[in-house]
Design an enzyme around this catalytic site. Structure first.
Site, PDB file in Angstrom:
ATOM      1  N   PHE A 160      -7.069  96.454  -1.371  1.00 43.09           N
ATOM      2  CA  PHE A 160      -8.567  95.859  -1.554  1.00 43.09           C
ATOM      3  C   PHE A 160      -9.480  96.612  -0.624  1.00 43.09           C
ATOM      4  O   PHE A 160      -9.161  96.577   0.717  1.00 43.09           O
ATOM      5  CB  PHE A 160      -8.419  94.482  -1.266  1.00 43.09           C
ATOM      6  CG  PHE A 160      -9.523  93.758  -1.243  1.00 43.09           C
ATOM      7  CD1 PHE A 160     -10.336  93.108  -2.407  1.00 43.09           C
ATOM      8  CD2 PHE A 160     -10.119  93.427  -0.151  1.00 43.09           C
ATOM      9  CE1 PHE A 160     -11.568  92.582  -2.275  1.00 43.09           C
ATOM     10  CE2 PHE A 160     -11.328  92.629   0.052  1.00 43.09           C
ATOM     11  CZ  PHE A 160     -12.103  92.115  -1.178  1.00 43.09           C
ATOM     12  N   ALA A 161     -10.573  97.300  -0.907  1.00 42.01           N
ATOM     13  CA  ALA A 161     -11.411  98.086  -0.288  1.00 42.01           C
ATOM     14  C   ALA A 161     -12.807  97.653   0.031  1.00 42.01           C
ATOM     15  O   ALA A 161     -13.654  98.221  -0.832  1.00 42.01           O
ATOM     16  CB  ALA A 161     -11.153  99.396  -0.714  1.00 42.01           C
ATOM     17  N   GLU A 164     -15.779  99.238   5.763  1.00 41.56           N
ATOM     18  CA  GLU A 164     -16.269 100.490   5.999  1.00 41.56           C
ATOM     19  C   GLU A 164     -16.438 100.755   7.546  1.00 41.56           C
ATOM     20  O   GLU A 164     -16.575  99.612   8.328  1.00 41.56           O
ATOM     21  CB  GLU A 164     -17.606 100.881   5.346  1.00 41.56           C
ATOM     22  CG  GLU A 164     -17.615 100.548   3.746  1.00 41.56           C
ATOM     23  CD  GLU A 164     -18.821 100.801   3.116  1.00 41.56           C
ATOM     24  OE1 GLU A 164     -19.599 101.002   3.755  1.00 41.56           O
ATOM     25  OE2 GLU A 164     -18.734 100.722   1.824  1.00 41.56           O
ATOM     26  N   SER A 180     -17.781  92.646   9.347  1.00 44.36           N
ATOM     27  CA  SER A 180     -18.133  91.181   8.994  1.00 44.36           C
ATOM     28  C   SER A 180     -19.295  91.232   8.043  1.00 44.36           C
ATOM     29  O   SER A 180     -19.574  90.366   7.198  1.00 44.36           O
ATOM     30  CB  SER A 180     -18.470  90.484  10.188  1.00 44.36           C
ATOM     31  OG  SER A 180     -17.436  90.451  11.156  1.00 44.36           O
ATOM     32  N   GLU A 227      -9.445  89.701   6.872  1.00 44.84           N
ATOM     33  CA  GLU A 227      -9.965  88.776   5.828  1.00 44.84           C
ATOM     34  C   GLU A 227     -10.940  87.698   6.651  1.00 44.84           C
ATOM     35  O   GLU A 227     -10.940  86.294   6.104  1.00 44.84           O
ATOM     36  CB  GLU A 227      -8.900  87.854   5.261  1.00 44.84           C
ATOM     37  CG  GLU A 227      -7.611  88.886   4.745  1.00 44.84           C
ATOM     38  CD  GLU A 227      -6.947  88.278   3.443  1.00 44.84           C
ATOM     39  OE1 GLU A 227      -7.089  87.347   2.858  1.00 44.84           O
ATOM     40  OE2 GLU A 227      -6.012  89.234   3.074  1.00 44.84           O
TER      41      GLU A 227
HETATM   42  C1  LIG Z   1      -4.732  95.742  10.331  1.00 50.93           C
HETATM   43  C2  LIG Z   1      -5.939  95.718   9.378  1.00 50.93           C
HETATM   44  C3  LIG Z   1      -5.739  95.536   8.124  1.00 50.93           C
HETATM   45  C4  LIG Z   1      -6.932  95.275   7.259  1.00 50.93           C
HETATM   46  N1  LIG Z   1      -6.832  95.412   6.004  1.00 50.93           N
HETATM   47  C5  LIG Z   1      -8.054  95.290   5.172  1.00 50.93           C
HETATM   48  C6  LIG Z   1      -8.172  95.421   3.676  1.00 50.93           C
HETATM   49  O1  LIG Z   1      -7.024  95.609   3.068  1.00 50.93           O
HETATM   50  N2  LIG Z   1      -9.244  95.818   3.124  1.00 50.93           N
HETATM   51  C7  LIG Z   1     -10.596  95.586   3.837  1.00 50.93           C
HETATM   52  O2  LIG Z   1     -11.462  95.660   3.245  1.00 50.93           O
HETATM   53  N3  LIG Z   1     -10.607  95.388   5.119  1.00 50.93           N
HETATM   54  C8  LIG Z   1      -9.363  95.527   5.727  1.00 50.93           C
HETATM   55  N4  LIG Z   1      -9.662  95.297   7.312  1.00 50.93           N
HETATM   56  C9  LIG Z   1     -10.791  94.982   7.893  1.00 50.93           C
HETATM   57  C10 LIG Z   1     -10.982  93.685   8.375  1.00 50.93           C
HETATM   58  O3  LIG Z   1     -11.505  92.800   7.555  1.00 50.93           O
HETATM   59  C11 LIG Z   1     -12.160  93.795   9.308  1.00 50.93           C
HETATM   60  O4  LIG Z   1     -11.758  94.454  10.506  1.00 50.93           O
HETATM   61  C12 LIG Z   1     -12.880  92.617   9.697  1.00 50.93           C
HETATM   62  O5  LIG Z   1     -13.509  92.023   8.580  1.00 50.93           O
HETATM   63  C13 LIG Z   1     -13.741  92.596  11.146  1.00 50.93           C
HETATM   64  O6  LIG Z   1     -14.656  93.725  10.764  1.00 50.93           O
HETATM   65  P1  LIG Z   1     -14.781  94.570  11.971  1.00 50.93           P
HETATM   66  O7  LIG Z   1     -13.571  95.236  12.428  1.00 50.93           O
HETATM   67  O8  LIG Z   1     -15.933  95.734  11.592  1.00 50.93           O
HETATM   68  O9  LIG Z   1     -15.423  93.926  13.239  1.00 50.93           O
HETATM   69  P2  LIG Z   1     -17.139  93.331  13.540  1.00 50.93           P
HETATM   70  O10 LIG Z   1     -17.461  92.983  12.247  1.00 50.93           O
HETATM   71  O11 LIG Z   1     -17.712  94.774  14.036  1.00 50.93           O
HETATM   72  O12 LIG Z   1     -16.813  92.336  14.608  1.00 50.93           O
HETATM   73  C14 LIG Z   1     -16.827  92.717  15.794  1.00 50.93           C
HETATM   74  C15 LIG Z   1     -16.869  91.161  16.772  1.00 50.93           C
HETATM   75  O13 LIG Z   1     -18.285  90.805  16.359  1.00 50.93           O
HETATM   76  C16 LIG Z   1     -18.012  89.561  15.656  1.00 50.93           C
HETATM   77  N5  LIG Z   1     -19.160  89.088  14.953  1.00 50.93           N
HETATM   78  C17 LIG Z   1     -19.618  89.825  13.751  1.00 50.93           C
HETATM   79  N6  LIG Z   1     -20.586  89.345  13.259  1.00 50.93           N
HETATM   80  C18 LIG Z   1     -20.801  88.134  13.754  1.00 50.93           C
HETATM   81  C19 LIG Z   1     -21.762  86.853  13.625  1.00 50.93           C
HETATM   82  N7  LIG Z   1     -22.412  87.301  12.772  1.00 50.93           N
HETATM   83  N8  LIG Z   1     -21.657  86.138  14.545  1.00 50.93           N
HETATM   84  C20 LIG Z   1     -20.707  86.093  15.620  1.00 50.93           C
HETATM   85  N9  LIG Z   1     -19.910  86.867  15.653  1.00 50.93           N
HETATM   86  C21 LIG Z   1     -19.893  87.910  14.889  1.00 50.93           C
HETATM   87  C22 LIG Z   1     -16.615  89.473  15.101  1.00 50.93           C
HETATM   88  O14 LIG Z   1     -16.217  88.058  14.968  1.00 50.93           O
HETATM   89  C23 LIG Z   1     -15.963  90.285  16.082  1.00 50.93           C
HETATM   90  O15 LIG Z   1     -15.615  89.400  17.297  1.00 50.93           O
HETATM   91  C24 LIG Z   1      -8.467  95.185   8.086  1.00 50.93           C
HETATM   92  C25 LIG Z   1      -8.300  95.358   9.520  1.00 50.93           C
HETATM   93  C26 LIG Z   1      -7.096  95.343  10.165  1.00 50.93           C
HETATM   94  C27 LIG Z   1      -7.006  95.547  11.601  1.00 50.93           C
END
Ligand SMILES: Cc1cc2nc3c(=O)[nH]c(=O)nc-3n(C[C@H](O)[C@H](O)[C@H](O)COP(=O)(O)OP(=O)(O)OC[C@H]3O[C@@H](n4cnc5c(N)ncnc54)[C@H](O)[C@@H]3O)c2cc1C
Length: 382
Positions: free
Chosen positions: A122-123, A126, A131, A363
């Site tokens: 599931f992609a 980016e 988030s 997730e």
């Molecule tokens: C091992 C692993 C497997 C994964 N598998 C998948 C997958 O199969 N498919 C896929 O699509 N993605 C996948 N992901 C991605 C994952 O869903 C994202 O890493 C996650 O949603 C957070 O996004 P980010 O890493 O860009 O962090 P960011 O969004 O940059 O967040 C950084 C920090 O800011 C906080 N933050 C962001 N916005 C807000 C807000 N509005 N209010 C308060 N705090 C906020 C967050 O909670 C976090 O603490 C995976 C990630 C990992 C590490």
């Protein structure tokens, strides 16, 4: 459709035996090699783990949500990388097709996902859209009978071994849900390349990597549901279910960690008695047990609501927030109860402590769950 009690109990017994006889003994080798042995993958296929909740007409077992979470409670008793492989196929790797695919897309992909012949992925995420998934930039431009995809997806589970990607891509420039569509892209499509496996803190054996689209042409028939603009809404619905599945996994792992901690506490002696007799150790055991019980009840309640056809966006977010934070606390206490041994890699609690850290991040982070819970609660009360 629910299974009859006897069939469900037979399935749960078979999964429990498989976990205890095959998976737990293979945990150390998995941690060292980062690879799930092929014979174990085959046994997972034979048990039906890749198709637990996919409908029987597509070769799955057709479990409802309550049945699925009960199986996941069992799978949580071992390293989460085993669950990650099969769990993605019944969860985020297939759900977009289950929820919004055309009949032809379902026929084409679900039987192979259910059997485990095809690994789904599931992609959504980016480099600049985590988030804030709605700001994603991977684009899909219509070109005659095709779409051309460009851009990069990040941290995509199972990408290095996946045969099929559900890819959220922008088909219109405006920042709104209707600008995002979902495409079913097969591995090997020219213009699609997979990055090197990421080096992660934990969950050795569960692979993630970048997925790069460079003028990747897919036929218009790859558009999920045959309609533009459904991708974001579908992704959010997929995550609603995924959050319950991950919460169930956290319950299973917390149960395992509590058992490991209690076993150690009854065997380890200090001051001439087992440390389990010290009330400060008992307090950690009691807090973990109480929180584990609460999470288990929450997950079962939300699963039953979902099976009744009720909207569980609020409940799934509550479960994800509580269960993922809960397993983090339980893992921390399990390490503490083990003392110095808990910091050593020969004890499973050290590995689980790192493994469970992920659940508060993917997730939807804990903060995103809080936002969803607050939004739904304010909406329901105003
Ligand atoms: C091992 C692993 C497997 C994964 N598998 C998948 C997958 O199969 N498919 C896929 O699509 N993605 C996948 N992901 C991605 C994952 O869903 C994202 O890493 C996650 O949603 C957070 O996004 P980010 O890493 O860009 O962090 P960011 O969004 O940059 O967040 C950084 C920090 O800011 C906080 N933050 C962001 N916005 C807000 C807000 N509005 N209010 C308060 N705090 C906020 C967050 O909670 C976090 O603490 C995976 C990630 C990992 C590490």
């Amino acid at each position: 459709m629910a299974l009859d009690t006897e069939t469900l109990n037979l399935l749960l017994d078979a999964v429990r035996r498989f976990v205890h006889e095959r998976l737990i003994p293979a945990e150390d080798a998995l941690a060292a090699s980062g690879e799930i042995p092929p014979d174990i993958v085959n046994e997972m296929r034979e048990l039906g783990l890749f198709g637990l909740s996919i409908a029987p007409e597509y070769g799955g077992l057709g479990l409802n949500m309550e049945e699925e979470v009960r199986v996941v409670f069992e799978l949580g008793q071992t390293s989460p990388a085993f669950r990650s492989l099969a769990g993605t196929n019944i969860g985020i790797g297939s759900q977009a097709i289950v929820l919004a695919g055309t009949d032809e897309q379902r026929q084409r992909y679900l039987p192979r996902l259910a059997s485990g012949e095809l690994i789904g992925s599931f992609a959504l995420t980016e480099p600049d859209a985590g988030s804030d998934a709605m700001s994603l930039r991977v684009s899909a431009e219509r070109d005659g009978d095709h779409y051309v995809l460009n851009g990069t997806k990040r941290f995509i589970t199972n990408a290095p071994i996946a045969g099929l990607f559900s890819v959220m891509a922008r088909t219109a420039p405006e920042r709104k849900a209707g600008s995002i569509s979902c495409f079913l892209v097969e591995a090997g499509t020219p213009g699609l390349s997979i990055g090197k496996p990421d080096k992660k803190m934990g969950q050795a054996g569960a692979l993630t990597s970048d997925v790069v689209f460079d003028n990747c042409r897919v036929p218009a028939s790859a558009l999920l549901g045959g309609e533009e603009g459904n991708g974001f809404r579908t992704a959010m619905r997929v995550l609603d279910k995924g959050r319950l599945h991950i919460s169930a996994l956290c319950v299973g792992i917390a149960d395992r960690l509590l058992r490991d901690a209690v076993k150690y506490a009854t065997e380890r002696k200090q001051f001439g008695q087992p440390i389990s007799e010290f009330q400060l150790i008992q307090a950690m055991i009691a807090d973990s047990q109480a929180e584990l019980y609460a999470a288990r009840c929450m997950v079962l309640d939300a699963a039953r609501m979902r099976d009744r056809g009720e909207n569980t966006t609020l409940q799934a977010a509550c479960c994800k927030l509580f269960a993922t934070e809960m397993v983090g606390r339980v893992a921390d206490r399990a390490v503490q109860i083990h003392g110095g041994a808990g910091y050593m890699s020969e004890y499973a609690v050290e590995r689980f402590y790192r493994d469970v850290r992920l659940f508060r991040i993917f997730e939807g982070t804990s903060q995103i769950q809080q936002l969803v819970i607050a939004r739904e609660t304010i909406k329901a009360n105003s």
